[in-house]
Design a protein around this motif. Sequence first.
Motif, mmCIF file in Angstrom:
data_model
loop_
_atom_site.group_PDB
_atom_site.id
_atom_site.type_symbol
_atom_site.label_atom_id
_atom_site.label_comp_id
_atom_site.label_asym_id
_atom_site.label_seq_id
_atom_site.Cartn_x
_atom_site.Cartn_y
_atom_site.Cartn_z
ATOM 1 N N GLN A 61 25.016 15.865 10.708
ATOM 2 C CA GLN A 61 26.328 15.925 11.324
ATOM 3 C C GLN A 61 27.327 15.039 10.582
ATOM 4 O O GLN A 61 28.489 15.419 10.357
ATOM 5 C CB GLN A 61 26.222 15.477 12.799
ATOM 6 C CG GLN A 61 27.525 15.568 13.577
ATOM 7 C CD GLN A 61 27.998 16.985 13.761
ATOM 8 O OE1 GLN A 61 27.207 17.929 13.670
ATOM 9 N NE2 GLN A 61 29.288 17.158 13.997
ATOM 10 N N GLU A 80 30.709 16.224 8.654
ATOM 11 C CA GLU A 80 32.023 15.641 8.922
ATOM 12 C C GLU A 80 32.637 15.064 7.652
ATOM 13 O O GLU A 80 33.850 15.186 7.429
ATOM 14 C CB GLU A 80 31.893 14.552 9.987
ATOM 15 C CG GLU A 80 31.511 15.086 11.364
ATOM 16 C CD GLU A 80 31.298 13.959 12.358
ATOM 17 O OE1 GLU A 80 31.382 12.790 11.927
ATOM 18 O OE2 GLU A 80 31.043 14.249 13.551
ATOM 19 N N GLU A 104 33.966 17.921 5.593
ATOM 20 C CA GLU A 104 35.228 18.413 6.157
ATOM 21 C C GLU A 104 36.378 17.449 5.868
ATOM 22 O O GLU A 104 37.498 17.884 5.578
ATOM 23 C CB GLU A 104 35.066 18.624 7.673
ATOM 24 C CG GLU A 104 34.105 19.758 8.027
ATOM 25 C CD GLU A 104 33.898 19.864 9.521
ATOM 26 O OE1 GLU A 104 34.416 18.974 10.249
ATOM 27 O OE2 GLU A 104 33.225 20.817 9.980
ATOM 28 N N ARG A 105 36.081 16.164 5.961
ATOM 29 C CA ARG A 105 37.125 15.180 5.691
ATOM 30 C C ARG A 105 37.591 15.246 4.230
ATOM 31 O O ARG A 105 38.789 15.208 3.939
ATOM 32 C CB ARG A 105 36.606 13.778 5.998
ATOM 33 C CG ARG A 105 37.651 12.676 5.855
ATOM 34 C CD ARG A 105 37.026 11.320 6.095
ATOM 35 N NE ARG A 105 36.039 10.987 5.091
ATOM 36 C CZ ARG A 105 36.351 10.527 3.879
ATOM 37 N NH1 ARG A 105 37.610 10.340 3.524
ATOM 38 N NH2 ARG A 105 35.400 10.260 3.007
#
Length: 928
Positions: A353, A357, A360-361
């Motif tokens: 996870q 993230e 995506e960042r």
Amino acid sequence: MPTCRRKRVVLTEPSQALLQVAENNPDKDVYYLQQTGEIFETYEAYAARMSFYRLKQFQCEVTGKSGLDYFQALESEQQEAQTMHSRFPEPLKAAVLRAVQWQVVGRLDHLVEAVFDRFKDRYFADEKVYVDVQGDKFYARILHVYPPKSGPNNMDTEKQASTSTSPPVCTLEESTQIHKIGGDLKIPAKEALALDDPLKYLYKVQILEEQHDRSHEKGKLSLKEKVKWSGSVMDVQCTVMSRDRLAFSKSILRRFIRDCVDRDAAVASPWTVKEAVAKHYGVDSVMPEETRKGVENIKRGEIDKRKKAWEDKDGPPTKKQKKMTAAQEERVKALAAAAEKREREAREKAEKQKAKEEAERLAAEKKKKKPIRYPTEDLDVHISEKDKKSGVRVKKPTPSRTLLPFSEDPATFESFLMAWNFLVVYGQPLHLSALTMDEFEHALRHSAAETSCVMLGEIHSTLIYNLRTVPFNRHSAVLSLLRMKDVLEENHKVFGVTIEQLTAVMADVGNNWERVPLRHADFRNGWEDALLGCLKDHATTNNFPRLREILTRLLFAPETNSESSASSSSSRVSSATPQVLSIASLPSERYHSLPPADRIAILAFMCNLAVTSKAIHAHMDGCEEQLTALRKEKIEVNRMKKQYTEEMNALSGEVEAKQNQTVNGAEDSIAQDLSDLSDSPSEEGSETASVTSGRRKSSSRQKDLRQRAHTQAHSKQREIARAKVAAEKQAQAEYRRLDEEVNKIERRLEAIEREFRKLLGAIRVKPLGKDRFHNRIWWFDGLGSASLLGSGGVVQYGAGRIFVQGPTQMDVELMSKHDDDIDTRRQEEEGEGMLTPNEWAVYTEPEEIEEYVAWLNTKGIRELALKNAMMKWWNHIAPGMRKRLSDVNVTARLPEARRSTRVKQTSGHDISREPYMMWTNRRAVNSS
């Protein structure tokens, strides 16, 4: 002790087995390392330890110097320790060591801070210090220290006579009590200061000499006043005393403590003075019982603290349980395994996870990243759809690989390019005229035995003359071939010739080659034999791998006259079937049969040797000096150009200002004259207004005055116009003169740039630049002895082409790291022109170069620099390429006619009219 990877080096102790053997057999031979005192049973262990000590990975623990071997680091530590001990005050050493003995302090820096704070204002007998007397500092020695209770009542710091009654001398018991409480680190600092205040001590000092003279601030002391203080004895306090910073500071105190104390690796271990040091300075090395108990309590507390931290981390302690059965143990193990599995899965899920993230960042940051400031890295510049619609070129023009000289073998082409560039660049020290690349290529392909090629004779002769100054070993080729014979199988043959046969024939050819007079007037007669002699003394199978094959071709001929059928084209490197050579011959009769690849290999080898000659080195030094002179001249010429330009700008501005001022002044003058003339008759008429007859006279006079005023105004305008025209002519003449000077300066700057390129090419040949994919662009014209312009400004060329060299392997790896999909992008933007590492291609037409320049994107750093360089020399690149194409078209022939073979021409083509056959060496020295 020297450190290795931040750890102290521990000396090797003898094994128990070795000690037992030494007890039983005292005469046993061992290996002794004198520098460290270590003993080894086997030589392998001794050598391994010595190799370890010789590694450049040790660090001096005192100075921090790294990159030393063990013995260098040890010597550095010993020298620094000796220097430090000589500087550190001797009376202070014992007190400091007593203070640090048995102290439990985690960091050495904290211990140094504590010791420095305790002893910075405490002084001891026989210590040398600075004493401030009436604003001047004097070097003094402490004769005696008076504790607070035994000091005299008089605390005045004024000078006392040396014959006066001295204060009562303290007893031995009192002397041992000096700074005892203040120097004890077990007592808190505030409490020690209250019980043993350093300000209450009195010191009896004797002035030795004046050290620091600050009397220039208040008027210098006279010599008599300086002398009167020398040898004086006085009583002072610590407020007017100070130590030399080179003798006592935190830095030197830290080095002293680290050199004299040690500590075990266990938790809460105390600092202990080394046994030899403690014995020398009288420091008690036996830990008192009270101190031992205190150290044990501190150690126990530290262990309990760490234990509690671990228990808090692992969870609260559980109650004491009874001993479990085997089934219960299995059940507990299964539960623990299941819990561990769940925890591992949860951890993996959390990591996934987190990685998602983070991705995506990063993607969001990439979208929101700041606009790129150009120029930037070329690979970061991408062609957008908008650029494509606006007509930006996406794919670069494809360079030709087949139009390269000797394109069949890339190694042969590179050797050919190197040899031609060397001969052109160093034509002046070699006494060789410039030759174009096409002429050089056709000369190497020349194989007609009936007509000799003058260019080949001149090239080889100049190199042979140059190699006479390079050191060589007699018969090095023969010795190298004989060593090769020992490695090869018996009767190993090349072209049907063994090494014995080859060396036997070589013995009688080319001897004393360095004395053969290869005169230009005699058409360099005998250069082939001298060439073989040069190879005999300079070449070996190591520095010239094709030595045996080439010597065999030069010294042996085939049995039958089937040369023409054996090689139908001289451009081939070797025939399909090996030719059998069995008849001994001479190099002058066999050189024409050498393939071009072998000729290129010979020239490349000779050029590599000639680089080390004195003539080439002297020429390079001369080029360096000329470059320095040109740089200075360029600075001066640019300064003059700037001065002339400023004068031109000032002149044009001054002329405009004068014109405006002249026009305005003329208008004002004319208006003033007209107003004056119009006013004068009105006054006269007013005075005679009562007379009616005067009115008629006044009107006629007014007309005359107006006419006269207009005449004067027109004459002034004409004068102003003439002055204006004269000023403009003068300004224009001066402007033209300055403009001509600027044009001369610009032409001189262009000549300086061309001369710069010639001289710089003699030192190091550099490409014009690189494109976005690190392809190197090479332009070889105008280097060394070659010129871009001939007499009368006629265009000249050497190669007349632009060569493209593919990226190096390192460049390819860097591009792959920068962009994972770099191959796809290269295929899209380069197409068939994508070159592999160190592959070569060529542009032969100016239109191709124009398309290539249009393909370059100036938003990239490399391509911006490359485009600027190509535009700088475009007025020479394009005419040179057009001139070459024109020459090629004029002398165009069929391939069979252009590349002559060993078969006599039957088509009527006169090979002697070829440009390379008409080349002459205008730089040849008459005597050589």
